[in-house]
Scaffold this active site. Structure first.
Site: not given
Ligand code: DX5
Ligand code: ZN
Length: 244
Positions: A24, A49, A51, A53, A82, A84, A153, A191
């Protein structure tokens, strides 16, 4: 459990499935994303990956499709988005145009999960479904035919660096059992809080694909050493000896 296709073509023992390490970028140096994704490829990652948001579905705000597109030329690894986000359909084509091979949407993001997954496939990407910690594994029962990845998750989404929720073991195993019952390959990904001290627990529960952010970037040997250690922690002998 609701009936899913019961034709058994997959090996019952998934220990032969390749281990996927998907770093990530949440904890990467965001001022150098191009160099960071290039470095992860050199370090032996299988895919990146992203993330994503939106500040609505989760409190944090991160990357848009233009940021992902800017990093695309710096790395040949597949990009997974991913999402979110509260409205996963909003920028669907933009994610594909940005170079995302897979788009993972949350089962909790609105009432039209089945339609969202079908739209991802129609847009030319590989659909995946993500489950927040409180969401039962049963949420995948009627859409497993539409995905080739289920993301369980092990933190509440929004931020990297959180503690791994080992209470998710039963859900990972439930997902693994259902995946064994369908007649196409579905990757079981975990994850959140995944590192050398937690990956064995997730692997033993049936996961074969792992997202790691802070543990990977905090590793004293750097990303390559971190990725090698994560893979090593998934080998059978380590699992047999682990207290996972
Ligand atoms: C959290 C993310 C994850 C994850 C990555 O919303 O979706 O991908 O937390 O970070 P670490 O490995 O630090 O938890
Ligand atoms: Zn993620």
């Amino acid at each position: 459990a609701p009936a899913v296709t019961t034709t058994r073509h997959l090996p019952t023992d998934m220990s032969h499935d390749p281990i996927v390490i998907a770093p990530s970028l949440l904890t990467a140096d965001l001022s150098r994303l191009g160099e960071e994704v290039a470095a992860l490829e050199v370090a032996g990652a299988d895919r990146i990956h992203w993330d994503v948001m939106d500040g609505v579905f989760v409190p944090n705000i991160t990357f848009g499709p233009d940021v992902v597109a800017s990093a695309r030329a710096h790395c040949t690894l597949p990009f997974d988005a991913h999402l979110m986000v509260a409205e996963p359909g909003l920028l669907l084509r933009r994610w594909v145009e940005a170079g995302c091979e897979r788009i993972v949407v949350h089962a909790e993001a609105g009432p039209h999960l089945h339609r969202s997954l079908a739209e991802i496939a129609e847009a030319g990407a590989r659909p995946g479904i993500a489950l927040n910690p409180a969401t039962p594994a049963g949420a995948i029962a009627h859409v497993l035919d539409l995905v080739d990845l289920v993301l369980v998750m092990t933190v509440n989404p929004g931020f990297g660096g959180q503690r791994y929720l080992d209470t998710m073991a039963g859900k990972i195993s439930q997902v693994a059992a259902w995946v064994r019952g369908v007649n196409h390959a579905v990757e079981i990904q975990v994850d959140g809080g995944v590192g050398a001290d937690t990956i064995g627990h997730a692997r033993a529960a049936g996961a074969t694909s792992f997202v790691s952010g802070s543990a990977l970037y905090r590793h004293e040997g750097g990303p390559a050493a971190a990725i090698a250690e994560l893979r090593a922690r998934c080998t059978a002998d380590v699992l047999v000896g682990s207290d996972a």
